[in-house]
Enzyme design. Sequence first.
Site, PDB file in Angstrom:
ATOM      1  N   HIS A 221       0.899  -1.057   0.066  1.00  0.00           N
ATOM      2  CA  HIS A 221       0.069   0.156  -0.070  1.00  0.00           C
ATOM      3  C   HIS A 221       1.002   1.206  -0.200  1.00  0.00           C
ATOM      4  CE1 HIS A 221      -3.626   2.660   0.697  1.00  0.00           C
ATOM      5  NE2 HIS A 221      -3.700   2.167   1.706  1.00  0.00           N
ATOM      6  N   HIS A 260      -2.432  -2.411  -9.596  1.00  0.00           N
ATOM      7  CA  HIS A 260      -3.441  -1.606  -8.474  1.00  0.00           C
ATOM      8  C   HIS A 260      -4.907  -2.752  -8.704  1.00  0.00           C
ATOM      9  CE1 HIS A 260      -6.071   1.160  -6.791  1.00  0.00           C
ATOM     10  NE2 HIS A 260      -4.936   1.915  -6.766  1.00  0.00           N
ATOM     11  N   ASP A 311       2.490   5.721  -6.697  1.00  0.00           N
ATOM     12  CA  ASP A 311       3.567   5.519  -5.963  1.00  0.00           C
ATOM     13  C   ASP A 311       4.841   5.432  -6.702  1.00  0.00           C
ATOM     14  OD1 ASP A 311       1.685   3.500  -3.693  1.00  0.00           O
ATOM     15  OD2 ASP A 311       2.331   5.467  -3.362  1.00  0.00           O
TER      16      ASP A 311
HETATM   17  C1  SDX Z   1      -1.691   2.235  -3.274  1.00  0.00           C
HETATM   18  O1  SDX Z   1      -6.416   0.592  -3.158  1.00  0.00           O
HETATM   19  C2  SDX Z   1      -6.062   1.596  -3.181  1.00  0.00           C
HETATM   20  O2  SDX Z   1      -6.746   2.713  -3.841  1.00  0.00           O
HETATM   21  C3  SDX Z   1      -4.459   2.050  -2.968  1.00  0.00           C
HETATM   22  C4  SDX Z   1      -3.911   3.288  -3.395  1.00  0.00           C
HETATM   23  C5  SDX Z   1      -4.388   4.568  -2.659  1.00  0.00           C
HETATM   24  O3  SDX Z   1      -4.379   5.553  -3.004  1.00  0.00           O
HETATM   25  O4  SDX Z   1      -5.032   4.479  -1.432  1.00  0.00           O
HETATM   26  O5  SDX Z   1      -4.204   3.334  -4.680  1.00  0.00           O
HETATM   27  C6  SDX Z   1      -2.244   3.462  -3.019  1.00  0.00           C
HETATM   28  O6  SDX Z   1      -1.644   1.189  -2.364  1.00  0.00           O
HETATM   29  C7  SDX Z   1      -1.195   1.990  -4.491  1.00  0.00           C
HETATM   30  C8  SDX Z   1      -0.578   0.368  -4.735  1.00  0.00           C
HETATM   31  C9  SDX Z   1       0.738   0.395  -3.961  1.00  0.00           C
HETATM   32  N1  SDX Z   1       1.426  -0.702  -4.130  1.00  0.00           N
HETATM   33  C10 SDX Z   1       2.344  -1.432  -5.047  1.00  0.00           C
HETATM   34  O7  SDX Z   1       2.770  -0.737  -5.780  1.00  0.00           O
HETATM   35  C11 SDX Z   1       2.968  -2.661  -4.537  1.00  0.00           C
HETATM   36  C12 SDX Z   1       3.319  -3.452  -5.965  1.00  0.00           C
HETATM   37  N2  SDX Z   1       1.726  -4.007  -6.432  1.00  0.00           N
HETATM   38  C13 SDX Z   1       1.165  -5.317  -6.129  1.00  0.00           C
HETATM   39  O8  SDX Z   1       1.551  -5.635  -5.095  1.00  0.00           O
HETATM   40  C14 SDX Z   1      -0.218  -5.479  -6.474  1.00  0.00           C
HETATM   41  O9  SDX Z   1      -0.379  -4.903  -7.758  1.00  0.00           O
HETATM   42  C15 SDX Z   1      -1.222  -4.886  -5.625  1.00  0.00           C
HETATM   43  C16 SDX Z   1      -1.319  -5.472  -4.169  1.00  0.00           C
HETATM   44  C17 SDX Z   1      -1.075  -3.402  -5.464  1.00  0.00           C
HETATM   45  C18 SDX Z   1      -2.703  -5.204  -6.236  1.00  0.00           C
HETATM   46  O10 SDX Z   1      -2.833  -6.457  -6.093  1.00  0.00           O
HETATM   47  P1  SDX Z   1      -4.101  -7.323  -6.342  1.00  0.00           P
HETATM   48  O11 SDX Z   1      -5.225  -6.746  -6.990  1.00  0.00           O
HETATM   49  O12 SDX Z   1      -4.106  -7.985  -5.232  1.00  0.00           O
HETATM   50  O13 SDX Z   1      -3.310  -8.294  -7.673  1.00  0.00           O
HETATM   51  P2  SDX Z   1      -2.549  -9.493  -7.512  1.00  0.00           P
HETATM   52  O14 SDX Z   1      -1.426  -9.156  -6.422  1.00  0.00           O
HETATM   53  O15 SDX Z   1      -3.435 -10.876  -7.114  1.00  0.00           O
HETATM   54  O16 SDX Z   1      -1.695  -9.471  -8.993  1.00  0.00           O
HETATM   55  C19 SDX Z   1      -2.679  -9.971 -10.063  1.00  0.00           C
HETATM   56  C20 SDX Z   1      -1.503 -10.612 -10.976  1.00  0.00           C
HETATM   57  C21 SDX Z   1      -0.680 -11.518 -10.461  1.00  0.00           C
HETATM   58  O17 SDX Z   1       0.016 -12.554 -11.139  1.00  0.00           O
HETATM   59  P3  SDX Z   1      -0.483 -13.887 -11.129  1.00  0.00           P
HETATM   60  O18 SDX Z   1      -0.189 -14.517  -9.752  1.00  0.00           O
HETATM   61  O19 SDX Z   1      -1.838 -14.051 -11.428  1.00  0.00           O
HETATM   62  O20 SDX Z   1       0.509 -14.688 -12.343  1.00  0.00           O
HETATM   63  O21 SDX Z   1      -0.544  -9.761 -11.426  1.00  0.00           O
HETATM   64  C22 SDX Z   1       0.662  -9.681 -10.647  1.00  0.00           C
HETATM   65  C23 SDX Z   1       0.496 -10.810  -9.624  1.00  0.00           C
HETATM   66  O22 SDX Z   1       1.889 -11.497  -9.785  1.00  0.00           O
HETATM   67  N3  SDX Z   1       1.284  -8.350 -10.352  1.00  0.00           N
HETATM   68  C24 SDX Z   1       2.353  -8.072 -10.270  1.00  0.00           C
HETATM   69  C25 SDX Z   1       2.456  -6.640  -9.775  1.00  0.00           C
HETATM   70  N4  SDX Z   1       1.191  -6.359  -9.624  1.00  0.00           N
HETATM   71  C26 SDX Z   1       0.401  -7.537  -9.759  1.00  0.00           C
HETATM   72  N5  SDX Z   1       3.518  -8.763 -10.552  1.00  0.00           N
HETATM   73  C27 SDX Z   1       4.673  -8.038 -10.497  1.00  0.00           C
HETATM   74  N6  SDX Z   1       4.882  -6.615  -9.982  1.00  0.00           N
HETATM   75  C28 SDX Z   1       3.605  -6.075  -9.739  1.00  0.00           C
HETATM   76  N7  SDX Z   1       3.564  -4.862  -8.906  1.00  0.00           N
END
Ligand code: SDX
Length: 374
Positions: A221, A260, A311
Amino acid sequence: MSDEIKKGLLGIVVDETEVSKVMPEINSLTYRGYAAQDLCAKCKFEEVAYLILNGELPNKNQLKKFENQERKERKLSNTIIQDIKRFPKTAHPMDVARTAVSIMGLEDKETKDNSTEANMRKVMRIFAKMPVALAAFYRARKGKKIISPKKNLSFSENFFYMCFGKVPNKEIVKAFDVSLILYAEHSFNVSTFTARTITSSLSDIHGAITGAIASLKGPLHGGANEEVMHMMKKIKKPENAFKWINKALDNKDVVMGFGHRVYKSGDSRVPTMREYFGKVAKLKKDKKFEKIYDIVEKVMIERKNIHPNVDYPTGPTYHLMGFDTDFFTPIFVISRITGWSAHIIEQYAANKLIRPLAKYKGNQHRKVVQLNQR
Ligand code: SDX
């Protein structure tokens, strides 16, 4: 009653809100109906803070009154200042933020009053004091004298002044203001939902914001903006970027600043923040991070079709502004206090205790055997 599990509440609508919405038709996050990009172009952060908290943009008199109230409440108690001076220098500033709000809660005379009027007064105290407490720790941990807030400075100017002893040029202040506007609110993100969950038991606003800060610290997050900078420092120079990011993806690493839960074809806040990141890079005559930024983004989109979130550009922007990396998420806090507070007040106004169900997969019923027979 379905017992299908939706891990992470993926796609589950749990309540309604009037605070913000991502409107696909204009591909924009909107606060109380106004597009965030529009607000960045035409307003300063204090106007947007007023909008999120009160539902309408302020007129000149309302803004003046709001600013005077915020500036009046900036003063920290001696207790908090002495405590901050005693905090371990190695404490993470997000833990300092969480602790500072808890101490404010101990001191606040209206903690027991959860009425909207009392909550609005408490919000202003937390909103005004948080930047002062963080800047105080920013300097105290470096062994520097704490700088008191100045009433004649805006919210953003004052934060620079208390951290660095001076206000940068207006383009830098504007870029910082834009980052605060973009960080202010984003519907039921995990820290906001944490705040609403705590509020749903009719606990108090200091407790709800303390919980929200703890949630925002996580690297999935708000903590992502710090991790983006750690990644860029590991990459070191643009010529390493292509190989570095491909290796990370080969290792199936999670790349911070990308992806996201809501936006699946790009975070609507990124173009605006990327523009201001470029302005700051130009002003600072340091294009290195921009080059790394573009190479990593290109590979993430081409290989994984995963787009940057807000971010990703804020991390290097705050670095170029001179902030320590572990202060990036606390900057997210000083802005998001507005969004969290609007949701806390909204939750109180139409509350229902938040208590989901779990699908049990443990032991079936069994008899206890006495200790001397076990
Ligand atoms: C914020 O919710 C909000 O509005 C939050 C926010 C706000 O203003 O409050 O916008 C602020 O928190 C932005 C997000 C910041 N976090 C990051 O940058 C951390 C990296 N991102 C990931 O951890 C991920 O994208 C999440 C946690 C943000 C969202 O993930 P989801 O929706 O739970 O989806 P997922 O993790 O299940 O990913 C789906 C697929 C997966 O691949 P498979 O297992 O299906 O093969 O996409 C891949 C993930 O591995 N994936 C990524 C990735 N994000 C998703 N792979 C590599 N790097 C990434 N960043």
